[in-house]
Write a protein that holds these residues in place. Structure first.
Motif, PDB file in Angstrom:
ATOM      1  N   TYR A 293     -21.327  -0.032  13.118  1.00 42.79           N
ATOM      2  CA  TYR A 293     -20.349  -0.740  12.441  1.00 42.79           C
ATOM      3  C   TYR A 293     -19.434   0.565  12.288  1.00 42.79           C
ATOM      4  CZ  TYR A 293     -22.903  -5.075  11.627  1.00 42.79           C
ATOM      5  OH  TYR A 293     -23.499  -6.321  11.619  1.00 42.79           O
ATOM      6  N   VAL A 294     -18.054   0.185  12.103  1.00 45.33           N
ATOM      7  CA  VAL A 294     -16.879   1.329  11.560  1.00 45.33           C
ATOM      8  C   VAL A 294     -16.581   1.131  10.060  1.00 45.33           C
ATOM      9  CG1 VAL A 294     -16.106   1.093  13.907  1.00 45.33           C
ATOM     10  CG2 VAL A 294     -15.152  -0.199  12.138  1.00 45.33           C
ATOM     11  N   SER A 295     -16.072   2.179   9.587  1.00 41.08           N
ATOM     12  CA  SER A 295     -15.755   2.164   7.976  1.00 41.08           C
ATOM     13  C   SER A 295     -14.778   1.313   7.763  1.00 41.08           C
ATOM     14  CB  SER A 295     -15.478   3.599   7.657  1.00 41.08           C
ATOM     15  OG  SER A 295     -15.005   3.456   6.406  1.00 41.08           O
ATOM     16  N   PRO A 296     -14.170   0.655   6.914  1.00 41.12           N
ATOM     17  CA  PRO A 296     -13.275  -0.189   6.473  1.00 41.12           C
ATOM     18  C   PRO A 296     -12.174   0.721   5.874  1.00 41.12           C
ATOM     19  CG  PRO A 296     -14.814  -0.671   4.630  1.00 41.12           C
ATOM     20  CD  PRO A 296     -15.496   0.384   5.776  1.00 41.12           C
ATOM     21  N   GLN A 297     -12.316   1.974   5.848  1.00 35.85           N
ATOM     22  CA  GLN A 297     -11.441   3.117   5.063  1.00 35.85           C
ATOM     23  C   GLN A 297      -9.944   2.739   5.717  1.00 35.85           C
ATOM     24  OE1 GLN A 297     -12.499   6.879   5.383  1.00 35.85           O
ATOM     25  NE2 GLN A 297     -11.048   7.831   3.841  1.00 35.85           N
ATOM     26  N   ALA A 298      -9.807   2.738   6.680  1.00 43.60           N
ATOM     27  CA  ALA A 298      -8.442   2.480   7.260  1.00 43.60           C
ATOM     28  C   ALA A 298      -7.624   1.081   6.811  1.00 43.60           C
ATOM     29  CB  ALA A 298      -8.289   2.300   8.716  1.00 43.60           C
ATOM     30  N   ILE A 299      -8.503   0.205   6.802  1.00 39.59           N
ATOM     31  CA  ILE A 299      -7.945  -1.161   5.859  1.00 39.59           C
ATOM     32  C   ILE A 299      -7.743  -1.009   4.361  1.00 39.59           C
ATOM     33  CG2 ILE A 299      -8.348  -3.396   5.703  1.00 39.59           C
ATOM     34  CD1 ILE A 299     -10.169  -3.339   8.002  1.00 39.59           C
ATOM     35  N   GLU A 300      -8.697  -0.212   3.889  1.00 36.97           N
ATOM     36  CA  GLU A 300      -8.385  -0.011   2.360  1.00 36.97           C
ATOM     37  C   GLU A 300      -7.451   0.793   2.090  1.00 36.97           C
ATOM     38  OE1 GLU A 300     -12.176   1.627   1.279  1.00 36.97           O
ATOM     39  OE2 GLU A 300     -13.411  -0.453   1.159  1.00 36.97           O
ATOM     40  N   SER A 301      -6.808   1.650   2.930  1.00 36.23           N
ATOM     41  CA  SER A 301      -5.921   2.444   2.868  1.00 36.23           C
ATOM     42  C   SER A 301      -4.548   1.922   2.922  1.00 36.23           C
ATOM     43  CB  SER A 301      -5.695   3.938   3.839  1.00 36.23           C
ATOM     44  OG  SER A 301      -6.770   4.738   3.838  1.00 36.23           O
ATOM     45  N   LEU A 302      -4.598   0.888   3.814  1.00 37.61           N
ATOM     46  CA  LEU A 302      -3.111  -0.147   3.976  1.00 37.61           C
ATOM     47  C   LEU A 302      -3.227  -0.804   2.739  1.00 37.61           C
ATOM     48  CD1 LEU A 302      -3.525  -1.174   7.675  1.00 37.61           C
ATOM     49  CD2 LEU A 302      -1.984   0.321   6.569  1.00 37.61           C
ATOM     50  N   LEU A 303      -4.457  -1.534   2.181  1.00 34.14           N
ATOM     51  CA  LEU A 303      -4.470  -2.206   0.956  1.00 34.14           C
ATOM     52  C   LEU A 303      -3.943  -1.265  -0.230  1.00 34.14           C
ATOM     53  CD1 LEU A 303      -7.895  -3.859   1.238  1.00 34.14           C
ATOM     54  CD2 LEU A 303      -5.643  -5.059   1.529  1.00 34.14           C
ATOM     55  N   LEU A 304      -4.223  -0.198  -0.476  1.00 37.61           N
ATOM     56  CA  LEU A 304      -3.842   0.838  -1.448  1.00 37.61           C
ATOM     57  C   LEU A 304      -2.524   0.693  -1.272  1.00 37.61           C
ATOM     58  CD1 LEU A 304      -6.745   3.146  -1.554  1.00 37.61           C
ATOM     59  CD2 LEU A 304      -6.230   1.321  -3.437  1.00 37.61           C
ATOM     60  N   LYS A 305      -1.678   1.013  -0.304  1.00 39.60           N
ATOM     61  CA  LYS A 305      -0.353   1.210  -0.057  1.00 39.60           C
ATOM     62  C   LYS A 305       0.357   0.022  -0.237  1.00 39.60           C
ATOM     63  CE  LYS A 305      -0.927   4.996   3.310  1.00 39.60           C
ATOM     64  NZ  LYS A 305      -0.601   5.435   4.816  1.00 39.60           N
ATOM     65  N   GLY A 306      -0.413  -1.203  -0.559  1.00 42.85           N
ATOM     66  CA  GLY A 306       0.459  -2.399  -0.764  1.00 42.85           C
ATOM     67  C   GLY A 306       0.770  -3.220   0.666  1.00 42.85           C
ATOM     68  N   ASP A 307       0.470  -2.734   1.777  1.00 40.39           N
ATOM     69  CA  ASP A 307       0.730  -3.387   2.962  1.00 40.39           C
ATOM     70  C   ASP A 307      -0.258  -4.508   3.101  1.00 40.39           C
ATOM     71  OD1 ASP A 307       1.952  -4.205   5.584  1.00 40.39           O
ATOM     72  OD2 ASP A 307       2.045  -2.106   6.182  1.00 40.39           O
ATOM     73  N   SER A 308      -0.405  -5.487   2.522  1.00 35.52           N
ATOM     74  CA  SER A 308      -1.341  -6.582   2.930  1.00 35.52           C
ATOM     75  C   SER A 308      -1.402  -7.199   4.253  1.00 35.52           C
ATOM     76  CB  SER A 308      -1.177  -7.690   1.762  1.00 35.52           C
ATOM     77  OG  SER A 308      -0.020  -8.146   1.644  1.00 35.52           O
ATOM     78  N   LYS A 309      -0.094  -7.377   4.795  1.00 37.56           N
ATOM     79  CA  LYS A 309      -0.002  -8.055   5.989  1.00 37.56           C
ATOM     80  C   LYS A 309      -0.676  -6.993   7.266  1.00 37.56           C
ATOM     81  CE  LYS A 309       3.970 -11.091   5.026  1.00 37.56           C
ATOM     82  NZ  LYS A 309       5.304 -11.277   5.484  1.00 37.56           N
ATOM     83  N   ALA A 310      -0.324  -5.841   7.085  1.00 35.88           N
ATOM     84  CA  ALA A 310      -1.060  -4.971   8.065  1.00 35.88           C
ATOM     85  C   ALA A 310      -2.520  -4.693   7.809  1.00 35.88           C
ATOM     86  CB  ALA A 310      -0.234  -3.543   8.025  1.00 35.88           C
ATOM     87  N   ALA A 311      -2.940  -4.871   6.540  1.00 30.59           N
ATOM     88  CA  ALA A 311      -4.231  -4.607   6.438  1.00 30.59           C
ATOM     89  C   ALA A 311      -5.096  -6.052   6.820  1.00 30.59           C
ATOM     90  CB  ALA A 311      -4.565  -4.618   4.899  1.00 30.59           C
ATOM     91  N   LEU A 312      -4.318  -7.140   6.704  1.00 35.71           N
ATOM     92  CA  LEU A 312      -5.156  -8.411   7.212  1.00 35.71           C
ATOM     93  C   LEU A 312      -5.262  -8.367   8.822  1.00 35.71           C
ATOM     94  CD1 LEU A 312      -6.021 -11.397   6.392  1.00 35.71           C
ATOM     95  CD2 LEU A 312      -3.471 -12.026   6.685  1.00 35.71           C
ATOM     96  N   ALA A 313      -3.974  -7.910   9.404  1.00 32.26           N
ATOM     97  CA  ALA A 313      -4.182  -7.847  10.879  1.00 32.26           C
ATOM     98  C   ALA A 313      -5.205  -6.918  11.452  1.00 32.26           C
ATOM     99  CB  ALA A 313      -2.765  -7.465  11.541  1.00 32.26           C
ATOM    100  N   GLN A 314      -5.145  -5.831  10.413  1.00 36.39           N
ATOM    101  CA  GLN A 314      -6.141  -4.681  10.807  1.00 36.39           C
ATOM    102  C   GLN A 314      -7.720  -5.153  10.715  1.00 36.39           C
ATOM    103  OE1 GLN A 314      -5.759  -1.880  12.391  1.00 36.39           O
ATOM    104  NE2 GLN A 314      -6.896  -0.194  11.580  1.00 36.39           N
ATOM    105  N   ALA A 315      -7.920  -6.019   9.725  1.00 34.73           N
ATOM    106  CA  ALA A 315      -9.244  -6.540   9.560  1.00 34.73           C
ATOM    107  C   ALA A 315      -9.759  -7.653  10.569  1.00 34.73           C
ATOM    108  CB  ALA A 315      -9.181  -7.260   8.150  1.00 34.73           C
TER     109      ALA A 315
END
Length: 360
Positions: free
Chosen positions: A43-65
């Protein structure tokens, strides 16, 4: 012709070369073995997605997830995707994603919080409150103790504002187990307060100080039950004294006792369960006290898991008794009921105990 010594050295060199080849082959085999037992995809870390969430980029975070779905652990995928959905206001989708995880582990604070946010967005405010309160009560004894301290401080401030003596009982902070549960076996008598003054004429309203004077034994606990409605029964029930709502202190103690009564029943702790009943308890359906006692011991302790959930509907104080009406959901291996019941509580030498229990 080569000398015997030269042949000896040549033979030794051949053996050494063969040994090296065998060693290389052995090491290669070991490498293959180790490769074989290494997980094909960790399993990989979700850190990249969480970084997008913290930046407020929810659409990019959803696509990354979604793109990393196969590489993320199931809970990391659900949490990160649900967070992105919540930021986009897609409450129902987030709730559908989180509900199975919450039902599986209600003590997971992150899942509980995000699920409650989704419910709140769907205007299911009471359900959201219950989710958060249940999670905090089950995992955080510090939260329960802090609530008790806040309650005691509020009662003291209220008494000072009215220039009255604070009649609220001193809270008891419970020790806790590693699971977060309070270490308590049965209702504990804190102290017996002075008896309340005799009630006046029927027309005289009860004062806050007289309502709060009843001795309360159970240590305060934050109750995960629904907030009860304080409602007086029909006027014809009262003959010589008006029925009233209990005082805040009485209400807190009664809801705490009911909470612990439910927990003792659900955990099949017969001793703790029966400790909530008064020696003067009057069984329903014409049973004698001894027959009822034996019946309850057998039913509560019977093999198999049981689950009891209640939701308080109203609490009424009539003379020296407090009657609680609630909806009860009970399930076991062979029984599943959903009914409205009543518990009649009496103050027995400083402890609120059950005097009657009946279906409405």
């Amino acid at each position: 012709m080569p000398s015997i010594l030269t042949e000896f050295h040549l033979l030794k060199a051949r053996k050494l070369c063969l040994s090296r080849k065998l060693l290389q082959l052995y090491c290669g085999t070991l490498t293959l073995v180790f490769i074989g037992i290494t997980p094909a995809s960790a399993y990989v870390s979700p850190q990249a997605i969480e970084s997008l969430l913290l930046k407020g980029d929810s659409k990019a975070a959803l696509a990354q997830a979604e793109s990393l779905k196969k590489d993320l652990s199931p809970i990391d995928y659900a949490n990160t995707k649900a967070s992105a959905l919540l930021m986009l206001g897609r409450w129902q989708e987030a709730a559908n994603l989180l509900e199975p995880l919450y039902e599986k582990d209600r003590a997971n604070l992150l899942v509980a919080n995000n699920y409650a946010v989704a419910l709140w967005g769907m205007d299911k405010k009471e359900q959201a409150r219950k989710v958060l309160e249940t999670a905090l009560n089950s995992t955080s004894p510090a939260y329960r103790s802090l609530r008790k301290i806040y309650s005691a401080q509020a009662a003291e401030a209220y008494a000072k504002a009215l220039n009255e003596k604070n009649s609220a009982p001193t809270p008891i902070l419970m020790a806790a187990s590693t699971t977060g549960a309070d270490l308590v076996d049965k209702p504990v008598v804190v102290a017996q307060a002075p008896k309340a003054p005799a009630p006046g004429p029927a027309s005289a309203p009860a004062t806050p100080s007289s309502l709060a004077a009843a001795p309360i034994a159970q240590a305060p606990k934050t109750s995960p039950l629904a907030t009860p409605v304080l409602e007086a029964p029909p006027a014809q029930v009262a003959a010589t004294e008006k029925d009233t709502a209990p005082s805040p202190q009485e209400l807190e103690m009664i809801t705490a006792n009911i909470d612990n009564w439910v927990k003792a029943w659900s955990s099949k702790n017969v001793k703790s369960y029966l400790a909530f009943y008064s020696p003067s308890f009057s069984p329903d359906k014409g049973l004698s006290y001894s027959d009822w006692l034996e019946q309850r011991k057998q039913r509560v302790a019977k093999p198999g898991a049981i689950n009891v959930e209640i939701s308080i509907m109203k609490v009424v104080k009539s003379k020296s008794k407090i009657v609680v009406t609630f909806r009860q959901k009970y399930s076991s291996a062979n029984v599943n009921t959903n009914s409205v019941k009543c518990l009649e509580w009496v103050n027995d030498k400083g402890t609120w105990l059950i005097a009657r229990e009946f279906n409405k």
